[in-house]
Design an enzyme around this catalytic site. Sequence first.
Site, PDB file in Angstrom:
ATOM      1  N   TYR A 116       6.127 -22.283  -3.140  1.00  0.00           N
ATOM      2  CA  TYR A 116       6.901 -21.031  -3.714  1.00  0.00           C
ATOM      3  C   TYR A 116       7.216 -20.101  -3.105  1.00  0.00           C
ATOM      4  CZ  TYR A 116       7.541 -17.735  -7.390  1.00  0.00           C
ATOM      5  OH  TYR A 116       8.305 -16.766  -8.079  1.00  0.00           O
ATOM      6  N   GLU A 204      14.126 -16.558  -6.203  1.00  0.00           N
ATOM      7  CA  GLU A 204      13.061 -17.344  -6.439  1.00  0.00           C
ATOM      8  C   GLU A 204      13.471 -18.974  -5.922  1.00  0.00           C
ATOM      9  OE1 GLU A 204       9.842 -17.770  -9.851  1.00  0.00           O
ATOM     10  OE2 GLU A 204      11.932 -18.913 -10.345  1.00  0.00           O
TER      11      GLU A 204
END
Length: 396
Positions: A116, A204
């Site tokens: 992530y 993101e």
Amino acid sequence: MKIHEYQGKQLFRNYGIPVPDGEIASNAEEASAVAQKLGGTVVVKAQIHAGGRGKGHLTTNEDIRGVKVVNDAESAKSHAAALLGQPLRTHQTATEGQKVKKVLIEKASNIASELYVGMVLDRETSQVTFMVSTEGGMDIEEVAATQPEKIIRQGIDPATGISGFHARKLAYGLGMEGTTAKQAAKIFIQLYKLFVEKDASLVEINPLIITDAGDVMALDAKLNFDTNALYKHPDIVELRDADEEDDKERIANDAGLNYVSLDGNIGCLVNGAGLAMATMDIIKHVGAAPANFLDVGGGATAEQVTKAFKIILSDPNVKAILVNIFGGIAKCDVIADGVVVAAKEVGLDIPLVVRLEGTNVEAGKKILYGSGLELIPADDMLDAANKVVASLGGAA
Ligand code: ADP
Ligand code: MG
């Protein structure tokens, strides 16, 4: 402002951040052609402004998911055909879902691990801050709640910008070594450059992957941009997809109104952002909840007020309206005119509480009370909040 994954990936390519080969398709034939061109296993990905597509499914068919790996062009075609034109529901969309207008067809990667990477502007430190984790592919909110130690943070001082040191620290923090760490470090540096140059407010990548061969690649791309800086970036403005935005917020935006949808049932029409915040607070204070934030601005015209009123009333959750105006630049009589016109046009059938104060207040009250509208006058903000709650039969 949000953009689609395929648009974000094009920006990534422009900045030298590796993404899978792929192309966008608007119909099943195009999807098939792209899949054929790419060859082998491909992924069909619904393009909507919401995450969670992999776990999400069509509201019309629970077996059709928003992201699917398929083995050939024929299956790519049929999955694209199933998705296109249908509403996809994920944990980030409304329950009615979001209509899929385009699908991205891209080469399937061999995933060794999913990581992530998030970037936001940290208001505490005034720094663009990286948040990375080895727990990619899952909800980062859940990681933050259950395993906060698995999230590594690194703020970047805007005066010095990002250095190799920051980038390596992030890569090593993710357990990378050798050329894999080098590739990731380069990606972090390019991401920072993109974030600053394009005035992003959020980037993101979930997941950033390491392939079987040890290469690093962005498999997803979520980018938001600071609307206040869009005037500097016509290339970003072009990526806007108004269909994906909240209808009410879009109409308000186009009319020059500051509007944000909320979950409560009391519609608010206020002039000035500070007064709008205070109005929401006082509604909460008396035990109820606002349906929206709405600032008609300092120089509101009757036409704008009419639009504002219609936007509030188009929300089925709104069970009563509180108009809270302090006449300064915007005069009370002008606002009153707008309220009367709008209320008559839409056939107002819910309680309307009005608190007017300031410039031309007497003229404003005369217009309101002489209009024949059934409205509830209030003396001050607390009185207005109490009256609007009482009109709904007490606190929520
Ligand atoms: P979302 O976050 O909206 O669910 P993603 O783009 O993250 O959508 O895709 C969901 C999952 O699908 C990813 O975590 C990954 O496991 C898989 N996936 C996505 N794109 C590819 C790809 N090009 N190759 C292989 N797997 C992929
Ligand atoms: Mg994702």
